[in-house]
Design an enzyme around this catalytic site. Sequence first.
Site, PDB file in Angstrom:
ATOM      1  N   HIS A  48       0.821  -1.217   0.000  1.00 50.68           N
ATOM      2  CA  HIS A  48       0.000   0.000   0.000  1.00 50.68           C
ATOM      3  C   HIS A  48       0.858   1.271   0.000  1.00 50.68           C
ATOM      4  O   HIS A  48       0.733   2.092  -0.919  1.00 50.68           O
ATOM      5  CB  HIS A  48      -0.994  -0.042   1.158  1.00 50.68           C
ATOM      6  CG  HIS A  48      -1.630   1.271   1.477  1.00 50.68           C
ATOM      7  ND1 HIS A  48      -2.411   1.958   0.582  1.00 50.68           N
ATOM      8  CD2 HIS A  48      -1.571   2.051   2.585  1.00 50.68           C
ATOM      9  CE1 HIS A  48      -2.820   3.090   1.132  1.00 50.68           C
ATOM     10  NE2 HIS A  48      -2.322   3.178   2.347  1.00 50.68           N
ATOM     11  N   HIS A  72       3.785   6.582   5.713  1.00 49.87           N
ATOM     12  CA  HIS A  72       2.613   7.335   6.172  1.00 49.87           C
ATOM     13  C   HIS A  72       1.738   6.593   7.174  1.00 49.87           C
ATOM     14  O   HIS A  72       1.015   7.211   7.948  1.00 49.87           O
ATOM     15  CB  HIS A  72       1.775   7.835   4.991  1.00 49.87           C
ATOM     16  CG  HIS A  72       0.868   6.806   4.391  1.00 49.87           C
ATOM     17  ND1 HIS A  72       1.263   5.986   3.371  1.00 49.87           N
ATOM     18  CD2 HIS A  72      -0.410   6.459   4.670  1.00 49.87           C
ATOM     19  CE1 HIS A  72       0.268   5.185   3.048  1.00 49.87           C
ATOM     20  NE2 HIS A  72      -0.761   5.442   3.827  1.00 49.87           N
ATOM     21  N   GLU A  76       0.617   5.523  12.778  1.00 49.09           N
ATOM     22  CA  GLU A  76      -0.754   5.123  13.054  1.00 49.09           C
ATOM     23  C   GLU A  76      -0.881   3.622  13.321  1.00 49.09           C
ATOM     24  O   GLU A  76      -1.560   3.206  14.248  1.00 49.09           O
ATOM     25  CB  GLU A  76      -1.614   5.525  11.840  1.00 49.09           C
ATOM     26  CG  GLU A  76      -3.056   5.111  11.907  1.00 49.09           C
ATOM     27  CD  GLU A  76      -3.893   6.097  12.710  1.00 49.09           C
ATOM     28  OE1 GLU A  76      -3.312   7.064  13.231  1.00 49.09           O
ATOM     29  OE2 GLU A  76      -5.109   5.873  12.825  1.00 49.09           O
ATOM     30  N   ASP A  77      -0.210   2.810  12.521  1.00 52.35           N
ATOM     31  CA  ASP A  77      -0.470   1.365  12.559  1.00 52.35           C
ATOM     32  C   ASP A  77       0.579   0.530  13.281  1.00 52.35           C
ATOM     33  O   ASP A  77       0.335  -0.629  13.595  1.00 52.35           O
ATOM     34  CB  ASP A  77      -0.608   0.813  11.131  1.00 52.35           C
ATOM     35  CG  ASP A  77      -1.880   1.307  10.478  1.00 52.35           C
ATOM     36  OD1 ASP A  77      -2.700   1.913  11.185  1.00 52.35           O
ATOM     37  OD2 ASP A  77      -2.036   1.100   9.263  1.00 52.35           O
ATOM     38  N   ASP A 139      -2.809   8.685  -0.781  1.00 50.41           N
ATOM     39  CA  ASP A 139      -3.195   7.573   0.101  1.00 50.41           C
ATOM     40  C   ASP A 139      -4.664   7.221  -0.136  1.00 50.41           C
ATOM     41  O   ASP A 139      -5.027   6.065  -0.338  1.00 50.41           O
ATOM     42  CB  ASP A 139      -2.964   8.017   1.558  1.00 50.41           C
ATOM     43  CG  ASP A 139      -3.493   7.019   2.577  1.00 50.41           C
ATOM     44  OD1 ASP A 139      -3.362   5.804   2.342  1.00 50.41           O
ATOM     45  OD2 ASP A 139      -4.027   7.473   3.615  1.00 50.41           O
ATOM     46  N   ASP A 259     -26.527  14.278 -25.643  1.00 52.97           N
ATOM     47  CA  ASP A 259     -26.696  14.893 -26.952  1.00 52.97           C
ATOM     48  C   ASP A 259     -25.710  16.013 -27.185  1.00 52.97           C
ATOM     49  O   ASP A 259     -25.605  16.546 -28.271  1.00 52.97           O
ATOM     50  CB  ASP A 259     -28.123  15.436 -27.103  1.00 52.97           C
ATOM     51  CG  ASP A 259     -29.045  14.328 -27.587  1.00 52.97           C
ATOM     52  OD1 ASP A 259     -28.500  13.274 -27.973  1.00 52.97           O
ATOM     53  OD2 ASP A 259     -30.272  14.522 -27.565  1.00 52.97           O
TER      54      ASP A 259
HETATM   55 MN    MN Z   1      -2.689   4.547   4.091  1.00 51.87          MN
END
Ligand code: MN
Length: 703
Positions: A48, A72, A76-77, A139, A259
């Site tokens: 990703h 990125h 967060e993860d 992202d 049209d």
């Molecule tokens: Mn991401």
Amino acid sequence: MAGIDALADRLSAYLGNDQVNLVRRAYFYAEQAHDGQRRRSGEAYVTHPLAVASILADMHMDHQSLMAAMLHDVIEDTGIAKEALNAQFGETVAELVDGVSKLTQMNFETKAEAQAENFQKMAMAMARDIRVILVKLADRLHNMRTLDAMPHEKSRRIAKETLEIYAPIANRLGMHNMRVEFEDLGFKAMHPMRSERIRAAVRRARGNRKEIVAKIEESIQVCLQHEGMEGEVIGREKHLYSIYQKMRGKRKAFNEIMDVYAFRIIVDKVDTCYRVLGAVHNLYKPLPGRFKDYIAIPKANGYQSLHTTLFGMHGVPIEIQIRTREMEEMANNGIAAHWLYKSNEDEAPKGNHARARQWVKGVLELQQRAGNSLEFIESVKIDLFPDEVYVFTPKGRIMELPKGSTAVDFAYAVHTDVGNTCIACRINRRLAPLSQALESGSTVEIVTAPGARPNPAWLNFVVTGKARTHIRHALKQQRRSESISLGERLLNKVLASFDTNLEKIAPERVQAVLGEYRQEVIEDLLEDIGLGNRMAYVVARRLVAESGDDTLPSSEGPLAIRGTEGLVMSYAKCCTPIPGDPIVGYLSAGKGMVVHMENCRNIVDIRHNPEKCIQLNWAKDVTGEFNVELRVELEHQRGLIALLASSVNAADGNIEKISMDERDGRISVVQLVVSVHDRVHLARVIKKLRALKGVMRITRVRA
Ligand code: MN
């Protein structure tokens, strides 16, 4: 060749070797950090960030943006801290990643009132570096492209947010291509059936239209050649979502929309645009009122083009856009065009926003040349260089406030009464000082108390005109009523020595005195007395003048201080009197009364002057907290401040301020400002302090 090697290969077309290697390093770091994590599609998670970086590589973004793209989702993860990224990849990249994470955490859904436009602005305001937005858009684009793997509910939520927030942001930044892809993917996820039906209809119509499109295209080509001009003629189709919106919004049938035949002519320079316009107007008759010159007057996001509509053969409407190659690039990529088409060699990174500024400056110049800067400033400048902060009410409403605004500004923006009765605030559910500057994205809750009043100190930190005006107004009201009440007490005290009081004086006499002072109502006169502008005993003598007694009353007893006099009474900073101390009042014109200790050096010369000073004592039921300053000399020891604090606390005192001098290695001198109720209370505090080990001397400080 696949994965990072393929990307690195593409990057080397426009980045230096060192930079490509930095991007590689970021990739391997991310690969390790996400080790074991998988995308919903089953692929390794790192595919990703790699895809996101690849989207940015198509836009020729700089190496720092690409590194941020790789990293990125790391904060967060994977729980890796910003500081760790800072140490590994430098501050800029860490800031970019942090910015993207903050945008990711912003939950647009849970807020009760969706205010899409304000959310867009808030997102922009939160991203101090425009590259944060570009990484976030990339992202989101990859997530939209791989949305099929998501469970239905989640994919709908993401699609809705994309349509409401991210597509408009792309539009604001002039990134047409990105916006179109967002919209078509979002439309498909939100309304799969409708999207499919329109797609099929477009496919069918394309077949029917083929012949006509080819004919018109040819006739335009021939016309250009005839006039000796070069231009590329491209047939264009509306994207699915815009067809859908036209059908819904303008209630048009699909056929009506289809049209219309649309073409774009791309030429070498501006001058040619107008000449081509003349030529096509000669070829087919233009539809009146449909010509738009967006070259002279660009759209707010910098879009430039000529638009016109023609009657083709058999009356079919033909929409034409005419623009230069450069305008075409700007129209498709907007702010990102600056990374795409400017050479990288001579441009060292000029700090945050350099590119954005360049873009905004360009758009601004265009707009100014067109004499139409207002719209621009409204919709672009504010977004990119935020002078506003956007915060939530507890119910999810978004409030827009000027930069630097505090909770007090917020309170007044919500409602004047909320401002006037505000006593505390919670920012993101935590108690915070009212003076703290708010940050975009925070939730602000105001705690009010009935009967609370604005604090004059607020004027030192509020930034909005509304808050300032209302605080001033409320203070003025409060001051007036307090002055009147103090004035009345002062006057009645003097009148008492004439064996009378204000109520016993004949109304005609009061009117006569008011006339002498050129005042209309008794309150004005009392206010003047309370503020110290007029002496109570002078007024009292006027009021009882008919008695003929012109001597100073002698039986005048002291006035009792209750501690609730408010703004018109203050306690001198030089001697900080507390209940129990012998006191006098000094009347200072316009400021009301200042209470000093009787033996304060500052008033020694005027203490017996009845025009300036008045004898006071403390009422039995005096209330409030009074500050005194104590000087404690003690042997130096560890944890000394904590010891002092807990002793003061044990005696129910509050420490307002503390400072320490080390006289020599052995002895410390601590200055404490403690708030107490009265002298008895102070004595208790001192006794507790004295009981501490190593305390040698305690003195009350008086100037
Ligand atoms: Mn991401």
